[in-house]
Design a protein around this motif. Structure first.
Motif, PDB file in Angstrom:
ATOM      1  N   THR A  24       0.678  -1.153   0.408  1.00  0.00           N
ATOM      2  CA  THR A  24      -0.023   0.114   0.204  1.00  0.00           C
ATOM      3  C   THR A  24       0.675   1.175  -0.433  1.00  0.00           C
ATOM      4  O   THR A  24       1.122   2.009  -0.798  1.00  0.00           O
ATOM      5  CB  THR A  24      -1.233   0.274   1.142  1.00  0.00           C
ATOM      6  N   TYR A  25       2.251   1.286   0.414  1.00  0.00           N
ATOM      7  CA  TYR A  25       2.763   2.023   1.108  1.00  0.00           C
ATOM      8  C   TYR A  25       3.101   2.954   0.130  1.00  0.00           C
ATOM      9  O   TYR A  25       4.117   3.709  -0.675  1.00  0.00           O
ATOM     10  CB  TYR A  25       3.870   2.594   1.688  1.00  0.00           C
ATOM     11  N   SER A  26       4.218   1.419  -1.225  1.00  0.00           N
ATOM     12  CA  SER A  26       4.452   1.310  -2.157  1.00  0.00           C
ATOM     13  C   SER A  26       3.442   2.451  -3.577  1.00  0.00           C
ATOM     14  O   SER A  26       3.927   3.106  -4.352  1.00  0.00           O
ATOM     15  CB  SER A  26       5.290  -0.039  -2.792  1.00  0.00           C
ATOM     16  N   ARG A  27       2.506   1.807  -3.291  1.00  0.00           N
ATOM     17  CA  ARG A  27       1.612   2.391  -4.544  1.00  0.00           C
ATOM     18  C   ARG A  27       1.293   4.114  -4.066  1.00  0.00           C
ATOM     19  O   ARG A  27       1.081   4.521  -5.418  1.00  0.00           O
ATOM     20  CB  ARG A  27       0.116   1.392  -3.774  1.00  0.00           C
ATOM     21  N   TYR A  28       1.485   4.652  -2.816  1.00  0.00           N
ATOM     22  CA  TYR A  28       1.562   6.122  -2.979  1.00  0.00           C
ATOM     23  C   TYR A  28       2.914   6.425  -3.307  1.00  0.00           C
ATOM     24  O   TYR A  28       2.337   7.579  -4.094  1.00  0.00           O
ATOM     25  CB  TYR A  28       1.657   6.510  -1.204  1.00  0.00           C
ATOM     26  N   GLU A  29       3.507   6.310  -3.117  1.00  0.00           N
ATOM     27  CA  GLU A  29       5.051   6.614  -3.650  1.00  0.00           C
ATOM     28  C   GLU A  29       4.799   6.466  -5.395  1.00  0.00           C
ATOM     29  O   GLU A  29       5.431   7.260  -6.220  1.00  0.00           O
ATOM     30  CB  GLU A  29       5.893   5.719  -3.869  1.00  0.00           C
ATOM     31  N   ASN A  30       4.321   5.552  -5.702  1.00  0.00           N
ATOM     32  CA  ASN A  30       4.412   5.360  -7.290  1.00  0.00           C
ATOM     33  C   ASN A  30       2.899   5.915  -7.533  1.00  0.00           C
ATOM     34  O   ASN A  30       2.915   6.105  -9.175  1.00  0.00           O
ATOM     35  CB  ASN A  30       4.155   3.632  -7.507  1.00  0.00           C
ATOM     36  N   GLY A  31       2.752   6.749  -7.320  1.00  0.00           N
ATOM     37  CA  GLY A  31       0.752   7.634  -7.849  1.00  0.00           C
ATOM     38  C   GLY A  31      -0.349   7.104  -8.184  1.00  0.00           C
ATOM     39  O   GLY A  31      -0.943   7.165  -8.671  1.00  0.00           O
ATOM     40  N   LYS A  32      -0.069   4.841  -6.958  1.00  0.00           N
ATOM     41  CA  LYS A  32      -1.321   4.012  -8.001  1.00  0.00           C
ATOM     42  C   LYS A  32      -2.471   4.353  -6.926  1.00  0.00           C
ATOM     43  O   LYS A  32      -3.668   3.837  -7.152  1.00  0.00           O
ATOM     44  CB  LYS A  32      -0.690   2.893  -8.481  1.00  0.00           C
ATOM     45  N   ALA A  33      -2.090   4.792  -5.893  1.00  0.00           N
ATOM     46  CA  ALA A  33      -3.188   5.737  -4.702  1.00  0.00           C
ATOM     47  C   ALA A  33      -3.002   6.630  -4.045  1.00  0.00           C
ATOM     48  O   ALA A  33      -1.694   6.784  -3.914  1.00  0.00           O
ATOM     49  CB  ALA A  33      -3.187   3.474  -3.834  1.00  0.00           C
ATOM     50  N   GLN A  34      -4.091   7.581  -3.912  1.00  0.00           N
ATOM     51  CA  GLN A  34      -4.174   8.251  -2.765  1.00  0.00           C
ATOM     52  C   GLN A  34      -4.145   7.651  -1.391  1.00  0.00           C
ATOM     53  O   GLN A  34      -4.986   7.010  -0.826  1.00  0.00           O
ATOM     54  CB  GLN A  34      -4.674   9.071  -3.461  1.00  0.00           C
ATOM     55  N   PRO A  35      -3.171   8.340  -0.317  1.00  0.00           N
ATOM     56  CA  PRO A  35      -3.111   8.321   1.041  1.00  0.00           C
ATOM     57  C   PRO A  35      -4.684   8.367   1.591  1.00  0.00           C
ATOM     58  O   PRO A  35      -5.068   9.874   1.007  1.00  0.00           O
ATOM     59  CB  PRO A  35      -1.808   8.977   1.516  1.00  0.00           C
ATOM     60  N   SER A  36      -5.383   8.226   2.497  1.00  0.00           N
ATOM     61  CA  SER A  36      -5.967   8.832   2.160  1.00  0.00           C
ATOM     62  C   SER A  36      -5.988  10.064   3.828  1.00  0.00           C
ATOM     63  O   SER A  36      -4.517  10.691   3.742  1.00  0.00           O
ATOM     64  CB  SER A  36      -7.154   7.946   4.043  1.00  0.00           C
ATOM     65  N   LEU A  37      -7.038  11.298   3.995  1.00  0.00           N
ATOM     66  CA  LEU A  37      -6.699  12.306   5.297  1.00  0.00           C
ATOM     67  C   LEU A  37      -5.875  11.715   6.307  1.00  0.00           C
ATOM     68  O   LEU A  37      -5.310  12.356   6.603  1.00  0.00           O
ATOM     69  CB  LEU A  37      -8.169  12.865   5.101  1.00  0.00           C
ATOM     70  N   ASP A  38      -6.281  10.589   6.677  1.00  0.00           N
ATOM     71  CA  ASP A  38      -5.473   9.743   8.015  1.00  0.00           C
ATOM     72  C   ASP A  38      -4.268   9.614   8.621  1.00  0.00           C
ATOM     73  O   ASP A  38      -3.240  10.477   8.587  1.00  0.00           O
ATOM     74  CB  ASP A  38      -6.642   9.635   9.202  1.00  0.00           C
ATOM     75  N   VAL A  39      -3.912   9.380   6.994  1.00  0.00           N
ATOM     76  CA  VAL A  39      -2.342   8.562   6.170  1.00  0.00           C
ATOM     77  C   VAL A  39      -1.261  10.201   6.404  1.00  0.00           C
ATOM     78  O   VAL A  39      -0.148  10.140   6.701  1.00  0.00           O
ATOM     79  CB  VAL A  39      -2.702   7.894   5.159  1.00  0.00           C
ATOM     80  N   LEU A  40      -1.797  11.254   5.211  1.00  0.00           N
ATOM     81  CA  LEU A  40      -1.107  12.158   4.706  1.00  0.00           C
ATOM     82  C   LEU A  40      -1.628  12.711   6.319  1.00  0.00           C
ATOM     83  O   LEU A  40      -0.311  13.890   6.367  1.00  0.00           O
ATOM     84  CB  LEU A  40      -2.975  13.031   4.234  1.00  0.00           C
ATOM     85  N   ARG A  41      -2.330  12.743   7.071  1.00  0.00           N
ATOM     86  CA  ARG A  41      -2.155  13.818   8.538  1.00  0.00           C
ATOM     87  C   ARG A  41      -0.852  13.556   8.918  1.00  0.00           C
ATOM     88  O   ARG A  41       0.626  13.690   9.808  1.00  0.00           O
ATOM     89  CB  ARG A  41      -3.673  13.798   9.186  1.00  0.00           C
ATOM     90  N   GLN A  42      -0.541  11.898   8.794  1.00  0.00           N
ATOM     91  CA  GLN A  42      -0.097  10.810  10.331  1.00  0.00           C
ATOM     92  C   GLN A  42       1.419  11.143   9.165  1.00  0.00           C
ATOM     93  O   GLN A  42       2.964  11.648  10.098  1.00  0.00           O
ATOM     94  CB  GLN A  42      -0.245   9.887   9.651  1.00  0.00           C
ATOM     95  N   LEU A  43       1.888  10.962   7.983  1.00  0.00           N
ATOM     96  CA  LEU A  43       2.678  12.237   7.477  1.00  0.00           C
ATOM     97  C   LEU A  43       3.421  12.789   7.384  1.00  0.00           C
ATOM     98  O   LEU A  43       4.989  13.166   7.964  1.00  0.00           O
ATOM     99  CB  LEU A  43       2.825  11.281   5.618  1.00  0.00           C
ATOM    100  N   ALA A  44       2.668  14.030   7.435  1.00  0.00           N
ATOM    101  CA  ALA A  44       2.818  15.426   8.144  1.00  0.00           C
ATOM    102  C   ALA A  44       3.835  15.528   9.573  1.00  0.00           C
ATOM    103  O   ALA A  44       4.713  16.166   9.928  1.00  0.00           O
ATOM    104  CB  ALA A  44       1.856  16.195   8.034  1.00  0.00           C
ATOM    105  N   ILE A  45       2.795  14.426   9.973  1.00  0.00           N
ATOM    106  CA  ILE A  45       3.768  14.786  11.724  1.00  0.00           C
ATOM    107  C   ILE A  45       4.892  13.792  11.617  1.00  0.00           C
ATOM    108  O   ILE A  45       6.331  14.346  12.369  1.00  0.00           O
ATOM    109  CB  ILE A  45       2.446  14.103  12.319  1.00  0.00           C
ATOM    110  N   TYR A  46       4.907  13.419  11.069  1.00  0.00           N
ATOM    111  CA  TYR A  46       6.177  12.001  10.982  1.00  0.00           C
ATOM    112  C   TYR A  46       7.397  12.825  10.728  1.00  0.00           C
ATOM    113  O   TYR A  46       8.622  12.947  10.845  1.00  0.00           O
ATOM    114  CB  TYR A  46       5.731  10.334  10.337  1.00  0.00           C
ATOM    115  N   PHE A  47       7.119  13.502   9.425  1.00  0.00           N
ATOM    116  CA  PHE A  47       8.634  13.899   8.563  1.00  0.00           C
ATOM    117  C   PHE A  47       8.065  15.567   9.112  1.00  0.00           C
ATOM    118  O   PHE A  47       9.055  16.449   8.586  1.00  0.00           O
ATOM    119  CB  PHE A  47       8.075  13.929   7.149  1.00  0.00           C
ATOM    120  N   GLU A  48       7.151  16.546  10.791  1.00  0.00           N
ATOM    121  CA  GLU A  48       7.553  17.454  10.631  1.00  0.00           C
ATOM    122  C   GLU A  48       7.103  18.080   9.490  1.00  0.00           C
ATOM    123  O   GLU A  48       8.404  19.264   9.721  1.00  0.00           O
ATOM    124  CB  GLU A  48       8.992  17.620  11.634  1.00  0.00           C
TER     125      GLU A  48
END
Length: 79
Positions: free
Chosen positions: A29-53
């Motif tokens: 699933t994460y690989s698909r986010y990086e390859n543009g084959k899937a869109q992260p949910s809003l929750d995942v996007l929020r988690q990514l923003a927090i993780y990467f500050e």
């Protein structure tokens, strides 16, 4: 957005599997986010923003500044 996710992950010296575990998604699933084959949910996007500050705006490519909110916060403290 997809290239940014990969670049930020690589800059943090993390594997896709490691980041997927943080997000509680599968590595595929994460690989698909990086390859543009899937869109992260809003929750995942929020988690990514927090993780990467960073901001979700930066992750989405709406700004090229990875730290816009911290900069605004710091400016407000200075005033």
């Amino acid at each position: 957005m997809y290239r940014r996710l990969r670049d930020m992950r690589e800059d943090a010296d993390k594997t896709q599997a490691e980041l997927a575990a943080v997000l509680n998604v599968g590595q595929t699933t994460y690989s698909r986010y990086e390859n543009g084959k899937a869109q992260p949910s809003l929750d995942v996007l929020r988690q990514l923003a927090i993780y990467f500050e960073t901001s979700t705006d930066y992750l989405l490519g709406l700004t090229d500044d990875p730290e816009p909110y911290r900069q605004l916060k710091n400016k407000a403290k200075e005033q």
